[in-house]
Design a protein around this motif. Sequence first.
Motif, PDB file in Angstrom:
ATOM      1  N   SER A 119       0.565  -1.407   0.041  1.00 24.29           N
ATOM      2  CA  SER A 119      -0.003  -0.324   0.020  1.00 24.29           C
ATOM      3  C   SER A 119       1.113   1.235   0.300  1.00 24.29           C
ATOM      4  O   SER A 119       0.136   2.234  -0.310  1.00 24.29           O
ATOM      5  CB  SER A 119      -0.853   0.041   1.056  1.00 24.29           C
ATOM      6  N   SER A 120       2.183   1.350   0.626  1.00 23.52           N
ATOM      7  CA  SER A 120       3.269   2.183   0.543  1.00 23.52           C
ATOM      8  C   SER A 120       3.498   3.047  -0.529  1.00 23.52           C
ATOM      9  O   SER A 120       4.163   3.632  -0.794  1.00 23.52           O
ATOM     10  CB  SER A 120       4.360   1.903   1.788  1.00 23.52           C
ATOM     11  N   PHE A 121       3.231   1.884  -2.027  1.00 22.63           N
ATOM     12  CA  PHE A 121       4.021   2.105  -2.817  1.00 22.63           C
ATOM     13  C   PHE A 121       2.880   3.295  -4.021  1.00 22.63           C
ATOM     14  O   PHE A 121       2.220   2.546  -4.984  1.00 22.63           O
ATOM     15  CB  PHE A 121       4.215   0.967  -4.162  1.00 22.63           C
ATOM     16  N   THR A 122       2.973   4.417  -3.388  1.00 22.51           N
ATOM     17  CA  THR A 122       2.244   5.036  -3.963  1.00 22.51           C
ATOM     18  C   THR A 122       2.365   6.917  -4.151  1.00 22.51           C
ATOM     19  O   THR A 122       2.918   7.266  -3.328  1.00 22.51           O
ATOM     20  CB  THR A 122       0.108   5.804  -3.327  1.00 22.51           C
ATOM     21  N   SER A 123       1.536   7.743  -4.607  1.00 23.03           N
ATOM     22  CA  SER A 123       2.072   9.130  -4.445  1.00 23.03           C
ATOM     23  C   SER A 123       1.716   9.359  -3.430  1.00 23.03           C
ATOM     24  O   SER A 123       2.531  10.278  -2.589  1.00 23.03           O
ATOM     25  CB  SER A 123       2.030   9.948  -5.632  1.00 23.03           C
TER      26      SER A 123
ATOM     27  N   LEU B 245       0.565   0.526  17.954  1.00 19.92           N
ATOM     28  CA  LEU B 245       1.659   1.244  17.882  1.00 19.92           C
ATOM     29  C   LEU B 245       2.361   1.178  16.862  1.00 19.92           C
ATOM     30  O   LEU B 245       2.567   1.855  15.799  1.00 19.92           O
ATOM     31  CB  LEU B 245       2.677   0.821  18.971  1.00 19.92           C
ATOM     32  N   VAL B 246       2.375  -0.039  16.079  1.00 21.72           N
ATOM     33  CA  VAL B 246       3.485  -0.559  15.171  1.00 21.72           C
ATOM     34  C   VAL B 246       2.355   0.055  13.646  1.00 21.72           C
ATOM     35  O   VAL B 246       2.605   0.828  12.538  1.00 21.72           O
ATOM     36  CB  VAL B 246       3.651  -1.621  14.816  1.00 21.72           C
ATOM     37  N   PHE B 247       1.438  -0.162  13.114  1.00 26.11           N
ATOM     38  CA  PHE B 247      -0.060  -0.099  12.055  1.00 26.11           C
ATOM     39  C   PHE B 247      -0.485   1.518  12.746  1.00 26.11           C
ATOM     40  O   PHE B 247      -2.018   1.143  11.270  1.00 26.11           O
ATOM     41  CB  PHE B 247      -0.342  -1.286  12.287  1.00 26.11           C
ATOM     42  N   VAL B 248      -0.411   2.222  13.281  1.00 28.29           N
ATOM     43  CA  VAL B 248      -1.085   2.884  13.842  1.00 28.29           C
ATOM     44  C   VAL B 248      -0.783   4.213  14.169  1.00 28.29           C
ATOM     45  O   VAL B 248      -0.458   5.511  13.356  1.00 28.29           O
ATOM     46  CB  VAL B 248      -2.381   2.983  14.834  1.00 28.29           C
ATOM     47  N   ILE B 249       0.538   4.302  15.183  1.00 32.77           N
ATOM     48  CA  ILE B 249       1.296   5.834  15.284  1.00 32.77           C
ATOM     49  C   ILE B 249       2.330   5.492  14.678  1.00 32.77           C
ATOM     50  O   ILE B 249       2.792   7.165  13.792  1.00 32.77           O
ATOM     51  CB  ILE B 249       1.767   5.732  16.399  1.00 32.77           C
ATOM     52  N   TYR B 250       3.182   4.230  14.079  1.00 28.31           N
ATOM     53  CA  TYR B 250       4.646   4.334  13.439  1.00 28.31           C
ATOM     54  C   TYR B 250       4.052   5.212  11.549  1.00 28.31           C
ATOM     55  O   TYR B 250       4.461   5.965  11.194  1.00 28.31           O
ATOM     56  CB  TYR B 250       5.326   3.130  13.570  1.00 28.31           C
ATOM     57  N   PRO B 251       3.004   4.564  11.366  1.00 27.32           N
ATOM     58  CA  PRO B 251       2.338   4.681   9.964  1.00 27.32           C
ATOM     59  C   PRO B 251       1.905   6.329  10.216  1.00 27.32           C
ATOM     60  O   PRO B 251       2.245   7.331   8.901  1.00 27.32           O
ATOM     61  CB  PRO B 251       0.955   4.188   9.422  1.00 27.32           C
TER      62      PRO B 251
ATOM     63  N   SER C 105       7.168  10.192   1.909  1.00 31.94           N
ATOM     64  CA  SER C 105       6.347   9.562   3.068  1.00 31.94           C
ATOM     65  C   SER C 105       6.560   9.128   2.194  1.00 31.94           C
ATOM     66  O   SER C 105       6.791   7.554   3.884  1.00 31.94           O
ATOM     67  CB  SER C 105       5.191  10.807   3.657  1.00 31.94           C
ATOM     68  N   SER C 106       5.733   7.955   1.384  1.00 34.04           N
ATOM     69  CA  SER C 106       5.960   6.866   0.841  1.00 34.04           C
ATOM     70  C   SER C 106       7.484   6.270   0.712  1.00 34.04           C
ATOM     71  O   SER C 106       7.232   4.858   1.391  1.00 34.04           O
ATOM     72  CB  SER C 106       5.405   6.620  -0.841  1.00 34.04           C
ATOM     73  N   VAL C 107       8.590   6.833   0.858  1.00 35.66           N
ATOM     74  CA  VAL C 107       9.468   6.347   0.631  1.00 35.66           C
ATOM     75  C   VAL C 107       9.917   5.614   1.840  1.00 35.66           C
ATOM     76  O   VAL C 107      10.093   3.905   2.459  1.00 35.66           O
ATOM     77  CB  VAL C 107      11.082   7.146   0.337  1.00 35.66           C
ATOM     78  N   TRP C 108      10.246   6.496   3.227  1.00 31.30           N
ATOM     79  CA  TRP C 108       9.660   6.235   4.237  1.00 31.30           C
ATOM     80  C   TRP C 108       9.116   4.505   5.020  1.00 31.30           C
ATOM     81  O   TRP C 108       9.487   4.338   5.939  1.00 31.30           O
ATOM     82  CB  TRP C 108       9.795   7.209   5.323  1.00 31.30           C
TER      83      TRP C 108
ATOM     84  N   PHE D 193       8.215  -0.560   6.651  1.00 25.84           N
ATOM     85  CA  PHE D 193       7.796  -1.966   6.192  1.00 25.84           C
ATOM     86  C   PHE D 193       8.699  -2.761   5.678  1.00 25.84           C
ATOM     87  O   PHE D 193       8.577  -4.313   6.396  1.00 25.84           O
ATOM     88  CB  PHE D 193       6.371  -2.026   5.689  1.00 25.84           C
ATOM     89  N   ILE D 194       9.689  -2.640   5.259  1.00 28.51           N
ATOM     90  CA  ILE D 194      10.464  -3.174   4.991  1.00 28.51           C
ATOM     91  C   ILE D 194      11.076  -4.362   5.898  1.00 28.51           C
ATOM     92  O   ILE D 194      11.449  -5.249   6.394  1.00 28.51           O
ATOM     93  CB  ILE D 194      11.673  -3.457   3.890  1.00 28.51           C
TER      94      ILE D 194
END
Length: 543
Positions: free
Chosen positions: A173-177, A342-348, A357-360, A365-366
Motif C-alpha cells: 500500500s505504500s507504493f503510492t504518491s 503502535l506499529v500499524f497506527v502511530i508509526y504510519p 513519506s512513501s519512501v520512508w 515496512f521492509i
Amino acid sequence: MLTETAPVVLMSSVVAPEKPTSNTMGPKEVELILVKEQNGVQFTSTTLVAPAPTQTHPSGEEERETWGKKIDFLLSVIGFAVDLANVWRFPYLCYKNGGGAFLVPYLFFMVIAGMPLFYMELALGQYNREGAAGVWKICPIFKGVGFTVILISLYVGFYYNVIISWALFYLFSSFTSELPWVHCNNTWNSPNCSDWADNSSVGDIYKATPAQEYFERGVLHIQDSNGIDDLGRPRWQLTSCLGVVIVLLYFSLWKGVKTSGKVWIEAATQICFSLGVGFGVLIAFSSYNKFSNNCYRDAIITSSINSLTSFFSGFVVFSFLGYMSHKHNVALDKVARDGAGLVFVIYPEAIATLPGSSVWAVIFFIMLLTLGIDSAMGGMESVITGLIDEFKFLHKHRELFTLFIVVSTFLISLFCVTNGGMYVFTLLDHFAAGTSILFGVLIEAIGIAWFYGVDRFSDDIEEMIGQRPGMYWRLCWKFVSPCFLLFMVCVSFATFNPPNYGSYTFPPWANMVGWCLAMSSMAMVPLYCILLYENKFFVAPVL
C-alpha cells in the motif's frame, strides 16, 4: 532345549546413565589379498583392518549437521531474539509502567534469570545435539517440557505470521504518491474520522485518526464483525499476503540451517519474549553448532545486543510518541498504544508527516518484514527440529514434513485474516505464550539444576569450551532463577486478567478456549511423566 539369553539391566527414567567408555574392540573388516598363484593353487593373505572412521560426537553419536559459518548462527539467534517485541512491546511497557522505573526490574531480571537461562539453553542444545524434546535424553522424565515449548512455538506461529502479512499489506500500500492513511475521504472511513490536530469538536471517545481507521476498517474490516462469534470469511487481500509469508518461510526452512507488582510480572514476561528463552529456538539453533563452539561468549554477545536494541527502540518510540502528542495537542496517554496499534497506527501516521513519506513507509515496512520473518523462521525451526529429532524417520522427509507444518499453520492462521480475525489474534496473543512460557522455562530450570545436576551440566560445558561456568552462573541455575520463575508463575496465575480488544469483552466460552490452549502446552509435562510411569523402566541389553 535350553537357549541362552543376554542379561538385561534396568535403567532409571529420571536421569540418564553416565556416558559409556569407548569400546576399543569394536567391529573390524577382513581384507583378503591375493598374493600369488603356484601350480594352480592361490595363496592369499588376510588382514584385520578397522573400518573408516565416521565423525562422532563424544557421546558416540554420529556428527550432526552444523552451521556453514559461525556468523550464520549468531545472526540467526540475534534475528530471532530481536523481533517485533523490541519495536512495540518493550517501549509500551516502559511507558505503561513508569518509564525509566521499568528498567530497574527489567535489568534485574535480565541479570538473575534472562542471561543465565539464555546461556543454559544454548549449552543444552549444543552439547546434546538435539531439538527441544530430544535434549531431555539426559533426564527423560522431563521430556514433556520439550513438547511444551514446541507447542508454544507452534501456537505463536498461528498469529505471528499474521503480523508479517499485515506488514506486507502495508508495504504494497505504500507504493503510492499519497499514503492511504493520510485523509478521511476513503470508502472505509466513518463519520468519526478526524485529524485531532485540526478538529477538536469531536468528543475524545469517538475520535479516530485516518491511520487508525485505515488499520481497523481498511485493512482488518473489523466493522463487518460483531465479535469473535461472527468472524466471516477470510479476506482475499490478507490471505494472499499470508500465503506469500508462508511460501517464504517454507523455502527458508526446507533444507535446514545450511540455508538460513504488575510491573515485575510484565518485566519478567518481557525477558522471556525478548530473549526468546522457553520457545525451544535457542536449543534448536545451538544444536547445529560445532561441539567446541564457545556458547558462553555467544550468550553474552547475543543477549547484550538484544537488550541494547530494546533500549534503542524505546528511545525512537518515545520520540515518535512525543512528536504525535505535540502534533495533535493531546496528552501522551491518548497517543500511546500497545502491540499492533503502535506499529500499524502511530508509526504510519508519524511517517506520513515526513517529506517523501512513501519512501520512508516502504523502508519502515521492509524493516518490519525482516524482523518478523527472522523470528517466524526461528519459531518454525524449533517445531521442525524438535519433532524431526524426536521421530527419526522424519529426517528423510524433512521437505515434506516442513511443508506439512507450514501449510497447517497457514490454515489455522486463516481465522486471523477474517473480518473478526483481530479477536482471534488477540485471544491467541493473550493465551498462547503468557503463563505457559514462564511455566516451561521453570520446568527446564528445575530439570537441569535439580535432577540432571548443576555440577554435571557444568562438566558438560567444560568438555565443550574448556572452561567451567563460574559461581554466579551455577548459583543462578541452582537457586535464583528457579525461585524467581516459580514466584512469577504463581503471580501470573493470581493476577490474571481476561483479554479485551478496545471496548469489546470476550465471552466466557472464548476465555475457556484460551485457557484450554494455554493448558494444552503445560499439560505435556505431567502427561509425559504419567506415560513414563506406566513404562517406568527402560530395558537395555548388556553387550
